[in-house]
Design a protein around this motif. Structure first.
Motif, PDB file in Angstrom:
ATOM      1  N   LEU A  33       0.820  -1.214   0.000  1.00 49.73           N
ATOM      2  CA  LEU A  33       0.000   0.000   0.000  1.00 49.73           C
ATOM      3  C   LEU A  33       0.857   1.268   0.000  1.00 49.73           C
ATOM      4  CD1 LEU A  33      -2.881  -0.984   2.451  1.00 49.73           C
ATOM      5  CD2 LEU A  33      -3.035  -0.572  -0.007  1.00 49.73           C
ATOM      6  N   TRP A  42      -2.527   8.982  -3.667  1.00 51.25           N
ATOM      7  CA  TRP A  42      -3.530   8.440  -2.746  1.00 51.25           C
ATOM      8  C   TRP A  42      -4.829   8.067  -3.448  1.00 51.25           C
ATOM      9  CZ3 TRP A  42      -3.686   5.728   1.256  1.00 51.25           C
ATOM     10  CH2 TRP A  42      -4.864   5.547   1.956  1.00 51.25           C
ATOM     11  N   SER A  46      -6.558   4.577  -2.745  1.00 49.05           N
ATOM     12  CA  SER A  46      -7.844   4.389  -2.069  1.00 49.05           C
ATOM     13  C   SER A  46      -8.793   3.601  -2.963  1.00 49.05           C
ATOM     14  CB  SER A  46      -8.451   5.731  -1.665  1.00 49.05           C
ATOM     15  OG  SER A  46      -8.733   6.492  -2.810  1.00 49.05           O
ATOM     16  N   LEU A  49      -7.878   0.047  -2.467  1.00 51.82           N
ATOM     17  CA  LEU A  49      -8.349  -0.450  -1.169  1.00 51.82           C
ATOM     18  C   LEU A  49      -9.837  -0.780  -1.194  1.00 51.82           C
ATOM     19  CD1 LEU A  49      -6.455   1.997   1.165  1.00 51.82           C
ATOM     20  CD2 LEU A  49      -6.515  -0.481   1.466  1.00 51.82           C
ATOM     21  N   GLY A  50     -10.596   0.023  -1.914  1.00 46.17           N
ATOM     22  CA  GLY A  50     -12.039  -0.198  -1.936  1.00 46.17           C
ATOM     23  C   GLY A  50     -12.443  -1.350  -2.835  1.00 46.17           C
ATOM     24  N   LEU A  51     -11.721  -1.515  -3.947  1.00 43.38           N
ATOM     25  CA  LEU A  51     -12.163  -2.490  -4.954  1.00 43.38           C
ATOM     26  C   LEU A  51     -11.499  -3.854  -4.831  1.00 43.38           C
ATOM     27  CD1 LEU A  51     -12.255  -0.236  -8.141  1.00 43.38           C
ATOM     28  CD2 LEU A  51     -14.209  -1.276  -6.976  1.00 43.38           C
ATOM     29  N   PRO A  53      -9.988  -5.901  -2.520  1.00 40.79           N
ATOM     30  CA  PRO A  53     -10.306  -7.024  -1.619  1.00 40.79           C
ATOM     31  C   PRO A  53     -11.524  -7.811  -2.080  1.00 40.79           C
ATOM     32  CG  PRO A  53      -9.801  -5.079  -0.341  1.00 40.79           C
ATOM     33  CD  PRO A  53      -9.874  -4.643  -1.782  1.00 40.79           C
ATOM     34  N   PHE A  54     -12.550  -7.114  -2.541  1.00 41.54           N
ATOM     35  CA  PHE A  54     -13.732  -7.838  -3.008  1.00 41.54           C
ATOM     36  C   PHE A  54     -13.467  -8.501  -4.356  1.00 41.54           C
ATOM     37  CE2 PHE A  54     -17.749  -8.319  -5.224  1.00 41.54           C
ATOM     38  CZ  PHE A  54     -18.536  -8.944  -4.260  1.00 41.54           C
ATOM     39  N   PHE A 295      -1.852  -6.506  -3.058  1.00 40.85           N
ATOM     40  CA  PHE A 295      -1.381  -5.111  -2.971  1.00 40.85           C
ATOM     41  C   PHE A 295       0.094  -5.031  -3.328  1.00 40.85           C
ATOM     42  CE2 PHE A 295      -4.932  -4.858   0.241  1.00 40.85           C
ATOM     43  CZ  PHE A 295      -5.753  -4.087  -0.570  1.00 40.85           C
TER      44      PHE A 295
ATOM     45  N   LEU B 111      -8.058   0.420   6.889  1.00 37.59           N
ATOM     46  CA  LEU B 111      -8.152   1.063   5.572  1.00 37.59           C
ATOM     47  C   LEU B 111      -9.014   0.239   4.626  1.00 37.59           C
ATOM     48  CD1 LEU B 111      -4.455   2.268   5.086  1.00 37.59           C
ATOM     49  CD2 LEU B 111      -6.476   3.724   5.349  1.00 37.59           C
ATOM     50  N   ILE B 112      -8.780  -1.084   4.621  1.00 36.70           N
ATOM     51  CA  ILE B 112      -9.593  -1.956   3.756  1.00 36.70           C
ATOM     52  C   ILE B 112     -11.059  -1.831   4.162  1.00 36.70           C
ATOM     53  CG2 ILE B 112     -10.120  -4.373   3.185  1.00 36.70           C
ATOM     54  CD1 ILE B 112      -7.099  -4.933   3.379  1.00 36.70           C
ATOM     55  N   TYR B 115     -12.546   1.806   3.176  1.00 41.60           N
ATOM     56  CA  TYR B 115     -12.757   2.055   1.747  1.00 41.60           C
ATOM     57  C   TYR B 115     -13.708   1.043   1.111  1.00 41.60           C
ATOM     58  CZ  TYR B 115      -9.648   5.959   1.829  1.00 41.60           C
ATOM     59  OH  TYR B 115      -9.109   7.181   2.096  1.00 41.60           O
ATOM     60  N   SER B 116     -13.704  -0.200   1.618  1.00 34.80           N
ATOM     61  CA  SER B 116     -14.686  -1.122   1.028  1.00 34.80           C
ATOM     62  C   SER B 116     -16.088  -0.817   1.555  1.00 34.80           C
ATOM     63  CB  SER B 116     -14.292  -2.581   1.238  1.00 34.80           C
ATOM     64  OG  SER B 116     -13.899  -2.794   2.541  1.00 34.80           O
ATOM     65  N   ARG B 119     -17.480   1.672  -0.760  1.00 36.09           N
ATOM     66  CA  ARG B 119     -17.981   0.995  -1.964  1.00 36.09           C
ATOM     67  C   ARG B 119     -19.318   0.328  -1.693  1.00 36.09           C
ATOM     68  NH1 ARG B 119     -15.561   2.319  -6.817  1.00 36.09           N
ATOM     69  NH2 ARG B 119     -13.735   3.408  -6.031  1.00 36.09           N
ATOM     70  N   LYS B 142     -21.285  -6.843  -0.993  1.00 39.33           N
ATOM     71  CA  LYS B 142     -20.220  -5.844  -0.779  1.00 39.33           C
ATOM     72  C   LYS B 142     -20.032  -5.515   0.705  1.00 39.33           C
ATOM     73  CE  LYS B 142     -18.959  -4.930  -5.044  1.00 39.33           C
ATOM     74  NZ  LYS B 142     -19.247  -3.934  -6.066  1.00 39.33           N
ATOM     75  N   VAL B 145     -17.033  -7.680   3.098  1.00 41.07           N
ATOM     76  CA  VAL B 145     -15.635  -7.277   3.302  1.00 41.07           C
ATOM     77  C   VAL B 145     -15.511  -6.317   4.495  1.00 41.07           C
ATOM     78  CG1 VAL B 145     -13.603  -6.193   2.276  1.00 41.07           C
ATOM     79  CG2 VAL B 145     -15.068  -7.662   0.877  1.00 41.07           C
TER      80      VAL B 145
END
Lengths: 437, 179
Positions: A33, A42, A46, A49-51, A53-54, A295, B111-112, B115-116, B119, B142, B145
């Motif tokens: 990261l 950043w 970010s 980080l949001g997308l 993992p899923f 990551f 952080l994960i 931010y998730s 989403r 969604k 997570v």
């Protein structure tokens, strides 16, 4: 600072953090990261980080990992480990080192139901080591042969490591899994020959056994292998002949093992619950590292480090196999300290582009890499298969003795590895004839 | 004296949550296993695959099986770490290093989680679906997570507190960091 330098610093920081007992997953995570942030800013980080993992985990292909793990646990509770060992013992006990060879054969057979080295070693260890000790086998050899033969679990399909390798490098998982079959059998044969030679030379190592087993008993014992044969045909046959996709093979295999366990009446409710619990724990453990590696891989990707390394290596103008030999040294070294999934996921982002540029088959390299990682599972100070066996045998055999016991197996593993490197067709022959691709 | 009691009751409530998440994940392996086989059987025998198996298995069950047990696996000290080089160090130094590890994990997963969750909120606002024979409500998936990540964070936070207590050697606390 050039971004590739940031990549090099990142790798160094990860190794330091891991040495300082930071969880492997967290080290990969934070460095990935921070590095990505440094290079891409950043906003992009970010988004990642949001997308990521899923989207990384929600992958149909990866569902095979929990399902194959579950298949292994269920198959064990269905008594398949005991059955295959018993049959192998009936056939092999009279030859020098017979029980140790039977353990190797048992591991190779059970590998068709198990995708993990650690699980294969642990499950077979419980069955075969006590018997070898009872027959006055050398303790180091008794424990060492199962620790080593457990590694066949990651070569003969299914294989958790090969599925992860396929997912991270976008290599066909079906081809990878089928490619592991012959190298797995070859590893088992090499182990068996080594045990036979050593046992013949030194009678004290494996005292002869006075089993009076008739041919009728031997033939009848073959009935005990029907369970593993069914799973073998179902999973490996299914992938090879293209009856279903490798991904579906996970579900079909787990279901098959479940049905076997139920109809043989061996599956207790408690066993079922512990199989499910063990599976989710192992899955979570694997994917916490894999997510960290995602990551880290993104970071190494944008750092341009793989390109810089590729250019440097191509400028060397040495024989490509020499480069593979050089890579071996790195793997053997890292394998001494790190677990197999950690080593694979840490190195792939840098090593795979090099291998790809050199024109090597990614399927072949997958098999070579598994062999590297499996040797790492046996070498001190951190040889996880040895620790697993130590957990199985308790105080009866010391850790040093088991490490000593696996030495010969590691030596012959290098021979197998050299053969696999020099003759890629051993790995690639079967996948090239596959019907389902 | 009230503090340790408060701490342990918070622990026990949280432990129950962690166990529940793990049991849900373990239980959902069963449909995961059967759905794939039912799909294959349906395709071969009835020439009719089951709808939405792909989405349910990958978007819901897989994500859940990975994220929900994370906290539990940490409780059991089963996430991978290497103690080879730190074993010879004094206990206090080890406790400091363990706190550092937990802190890094906490920051990563916070952080994960954050931010998730953003989403997930966006997906929920637009009620994101995948279209197919059956429309699958992806917006719901969604949320898996952030839930798993935040549970993991709380576990790491509580573990970190235990380590800090060991570092500052407050003997009033009977709890010793595990592992």
């Amino acid at each position: 600072m050039d971004s590739w330098v940031v990549g090099v610093i990142g790798i160094a920081v990860i190794l330091v953090l891991i040495a300082l007992r930071v969880h492997v997953a967290f080290a990969l995570n934070i460095v990935g990261l921070l590095g990505y942030w440094h290079i891409m800013g950043w906003q992009a980080t970010s988004g990642l980080l949001g997308l990521e993992p899923f989207s990384f985990i929600a992958n149909f292909l990866l569902t095979t990992i929990p399902l194959f793990l579950l298949m292994g646990y269920l198959a064990h509770h269905a008594g398949l480990t005991k059955d295959v060992y018993k049959t192998a013992r009936y056939w092999l006990s009279r030859i020098p080192g017979g029980l140790a060879i039977a353990s190797v054969a048992g591991c190779a057979a059970f590998a068709a139901a198990s995708g993990s080295s650690l699980a294969t070693a642990a499950m077979m260890g419980k069955v075969s080591i006590p018997e070898m000790i009872e027959q006055k086998y050398d303790k180091g050899l008794a424990a060492g042969c199962v620790a080593a033969a457990g590694t066949i679990g990651s070569l003969i399909p299914p294989s958790i490591l090969l599925i992860l390798y396929g997912a991270m490098t976008e290599t066909s998982v079906g081809r990878l899994l089928i490619a592991g079959f012959i190298p797995g059998i070859l590893s088992a044969l090499v182990y068996a020959v080594m045990i036979f030679v050593r046992a013949s030379a030194n009678k004290k190592l494996c005292p002869p056994i006075n089993d009076q087993i008739t041919w009728k008993q031997r033939l009848v014992s073959l009935k005990g292998t029907w369970g593993i044969m069914t799973l073998f045909v179902l999973v490996i046959g299914g992938i090879y002949f293209g009856w279903f996709t490798p991904t579906e093979a996970g579900g079909v295999g787990a279901c098959g093992a479940f049905v076997l366990a139920v109809i043989t009446g061996k599956l207790k409710w408690q066993d079922f619950k512990s199989s499910l619990g063990d599976t989710v724990r192992s899955t979570s453990q694997i994917f916490v590292i894999a997510l960290g590696a995602v990551f880290f891989t993104k970071f190494i990707g944008v750092s341009d480090l793989p390109n810089v390394i590729c250019e440097q290596i191509l400028e060397l103008k040495v024989h490509p196999l020499l480069i593979v030999a050089g890579i071996s040294v790195v793997y053997i070294f890292l394998g001494m300290f790190l677990d197999s999934i950690g080593v694979m996921l840490l190195t792939l982002p840098v090593v795979f582009p090099v291998i790809d540029k050199l024109g090597f088959s990614p399927v072949w390299f997958g098999i070579i890499m598994i062999k590297y990682l499996e040797i790492g599972l046996l070498t001190p100070p951190v040889g996880l298969n040895v620790y697993v066996i130590k957990g199985v045998v308790g105080e009866t055999i010391s850790l040093e003795k088991i490490f000593k016991g696996v030495t010969w197996f590691v030596v012959v593993d290098f021979i197998t590895l050299a053969v696999l490197i020099l003759f890629p067709s051993i790995s690639l022959f079967l996948p090239d004839t596959m019907m389902g691709k | 004296m009230a503090e340790p009691i408060k701490q342990s009751s918070l622990r026990s409530v949280f432990n129950r949550l962690v166990n529940l998440l793990t049991v849900i994940a373990a239980g959902l392996l069963v449909p995961m296993m059967f759905l794939v086989s039912a799909d294959v059987v349906g395709r071969y025998i009835f020439n009719h695959p089951l709808p939405a198996v792909f989405e349910i298995n990958s978007d819901f069950l897989m994500v859940l099986v990975v994220f929900f047990p994370m906290a539990y696996v940490h409780q059991r000290k089963e996430h991978v770490f290497i103690t080879l080089f730190t074993d010879p160090m004094p206990a206090k130094v080890r406790a400091v290093l363990e706190t550092v590890s937990v802190l890094i994990g906490f920051v990563s997963y916070a952080l994960i989680g954050i931010y998730s969750m953003q989403r997930a909120i966006i997906a929920t606002r637009v009620l994101e679906y995948t279209s197919g024979v059956i429309d699958v409500p992806i917006w719901l998936a969604k949320w898996i997570v952030p839930i798993g990540s935040f549970a993991f964070c709380i576990e790491l936070f509580l573990d970190g507190l235990d380590h800090l207590r060991a570092i500052f050697g407050r003997n009033s606390s009977p709890e010793v960091p595990r592992g």
